[in-house]
Design an enzyme around this catalytic site. Structure first.
Site, PDB file in Angstrom:
ATOM      1  N   LYS A  43     -36.517  49.475  97.884  1.00 54.52           N
ATOM      2  CA  LYS A  43     -37.914  49.014  97.822  1.00 54.52           C
ATOM      3  C   LYS A  43     -38.095  47.975  96.726  1.00 54.52           C
ATOM      4  O   LYS A  43     -37.601  48.146  95.619  1.00 54.52           O
ATOM      5  CB  LYS A  43     -38.821  50.210  97.563  1.00 54.52           C
ATOM      6  CG  LYS A  43     -40.275  49.859  97.333  1.00 54.52           C
ATOM      7  CD  LYS A  43     -41.155  51.093  97.392  1.00 54.52           C
ATOM      8  CE  LYS A  43     -41.681  51.470  96.043  1.00 54.52           C
ATOM      9  NZ  LYS A  43     -42.603  52.615  96.099  1.00 54.52           N
ATOM     10  N   ASP A  97     -41.749  61.215  99.819  1.00 59.22           N
ATOM     11  CA  ASP A  97     -41.955  60.570  98.510  1.00 59.22           C
ATOM     12  C   ASP A  97     -42.698  61.536  97.594  1.00 59.22           C
ATOM     13  O   ASP A  97     -43.195  62.564  98.059  1.00 59.22           O
ATOM     14  CB  ASP A  97     -42.769  59.279  98.703  1.00 59.22           C
ATOM     15  CG  ASP A  97     -42.487  58.241  97.626  1.00 59.22           C
ATOM     16  OD1 ASP A  97     -41.800  58.553  96.646  1.00 59.22           O
ATOM     17  OD2 ASP A  97     -42.979  57.106  97.784  1.00 59.22           O
TER      18      ASP A  97
HETATM   19  C1  R5P Z   1     -43.289  54.842  93.270  1.00 55.33           C
HETATM   20  O1  R5P Z   1     -42.221  54.798  92.666  1.00 55.33           O
HETATM   21  C2  R5P Z   1     -43.785  56.105  93.886  1.00 55.33           C
HETATM   22  O2  R5P Z   1     -42.733  57.008  94.101  1.00 55.33           O
HETATM   23  C3  R5P Z   1     -44.515  55.869  95.194  1.00 55.33           C
HETATM   24  O3  R5P Z   1     -43.598  55.324  96.129  1.00 55.33           O
HETATM   25  C4  R5P Z   1     -45.664  54.930  95.036  1.00 55.33           C
HETATM   26  O4  R5P Z   1     -46.373  55.196  93.868  1.00 55.33           O
HETATM   27  C5  R5P Z   1     -46.572  55.002  96.234  1.00 55.33           C
HETATM   28  O5  R5P Z   1     -47.651  54.136  96.050  1.00 55.33           O
HETATM   29  P1  R5P Z   1     -48.323  53.412  97.285  1.00 55.33           P
HETATM   30  O6  R5P Z   1     -48.728  54.462  98.277  1.00 55.33           O
HETATM   31  O7  R5P Z   1     -49.519  52.715  96.682  1.00 55.33           O
HETATM   32  O8  R5P Z   1     -47.344  52.447  97.854  1.00 55.33           O
END
Ligand code: R5P
Length: 285
Positions: A184, A210
């Site tokens: 990512k 996640d």
């Molecule tokens: C980032 O490292 C976290 O693990 C999440 O992937 C992130 O905070 C998700 O945020 P969003 O839904 O705004 O993409």
């Protein structure tokens, strides 16, 4: 006695049932100038277990007020459960002049409590910002519970390497499946780029896992990438279903089958409760 902040009422109730402890009444008011006043008029116990996810600045203030209120009411031991720790992702200074916000809020919370428990912080190191160090409860295994039993050759994917441990835990709890992660790149608060993993997902069911879904940018991008690769069904699971702004709609538009989260943040997607895991951790203190 269990004392619930506004953000964690269902979880506090479930925790009271798990621990067989009474649930205190809490009053919450707001003065004309906007200031909050949270109070515990009937509090009468030696030990207070406060339960509040700090999903907003108001929730932070409410928590500090409740800590002070139970001490004023005579609690000799205060335990603070912060199921979702707001500002936890600001765990370093990103630019010169920035605060370490996670440390700032941890310090404030620590002044009114004997111990803090939290659930799957974004980085375990944030626990060390609390004094004493916070206990982190790992609820990832619970995310396997709501998944359908008939997943077809399942693949458990995390959107980045940092969350692959959660994907592994969910796969282990589910009992079968392959684990991998995407690469990512974040361009802004709402824009992310996801590079596909090497695993062949053609006609296979995928569970993207996640720690948190915030704006849904990460997950919607991951689902879109999978869609281009002939995936079967796509399920999304996370510990903290913050689901801010239009996150539900973004994930639905991207083609998600279902979104499953825990009740660290109380949302429609809260399919499983962390209460038993938190209760077990409290009993071990
Ligand atoms: C980032 O490292 C976290 O693990 C999440 O992937 C992130 O905070 C998700 O945020 P969003 O839904 O705004 O993409």
């Amino acid at each position: 006695m269990i004392v619930s902040g506004s953000t964690s009422q269902a979880l506090a109730g479930a925790l009271a049932a798990e621990l067989d402890e009474p649930l205190a009444s809490v009053d919450s008011d707001r003065f004309p100038d906007g200031e909050l006043l949270a109070s515990v008029p009937g509090f009468d116990a030696d030990r207070a277990i406060l339960v509040t996810s700090t999903t907003s600045s108001d929730a932070h203030i409410e928590l500090l007020q409740l800590q002070d209120a139970v001490s004023e009411a005579g609690a000799s031991e205060v335990i603070t459960v912060v199921p979702y720790m707001g500002y936890g992702r600001q765990d370093k200074a990103f630019a010169t002049g920035d605060p370490i916000s996670a440390r700032a809020v941890a310090r404030a919370i620590s002044t009114g409590t004997d111990q803090v428990l939290t659930v799957n912080p974004h980085e375990p190191a944030v626990c060390e910002f609390f004094e004493p160090t916070a206990v982190a409860v790992d609820a990832a295994g619970l995310l396997a519970e709501p998944l359908p039993a008939d997943l077809e050759e399942p693949v458990f994917l995390s959107p980045d390497a940092g969350a692959v441990g959660i994907a592994e835990t969910v796969r282990d709890a589910y009992g079968t499946g392959e684990v991998d992660y995407f690469e990512k790149t974040r361009h802004s608060g709402t824009e992310v780029e996801i590079a596909p993993s090497d695993v062949d997902v053609t006609d296979r069911d995928v569970v993207v896992t996640d720690d948190i879904i915030a704006t849904g940018s990460t997950m919607s991008e991951a689902i879109s990438v999978l869609g281009e690769r002939g995936v079967g069904r796509v399920y999304v699971t996370c510990i903290h279903p913050l689901l801010a702004r239009t996150a539900y709609t973004r994930l639905a538009a991207a083609g998600v089958e279902e979104i499953y989260g825990t009740d660290t943040i109380e949302r429609a997607a809260s399919a499983v409760s962390v209460a038993p895991a938190v209760a077990a951790a409290l009993e071990e203190l």
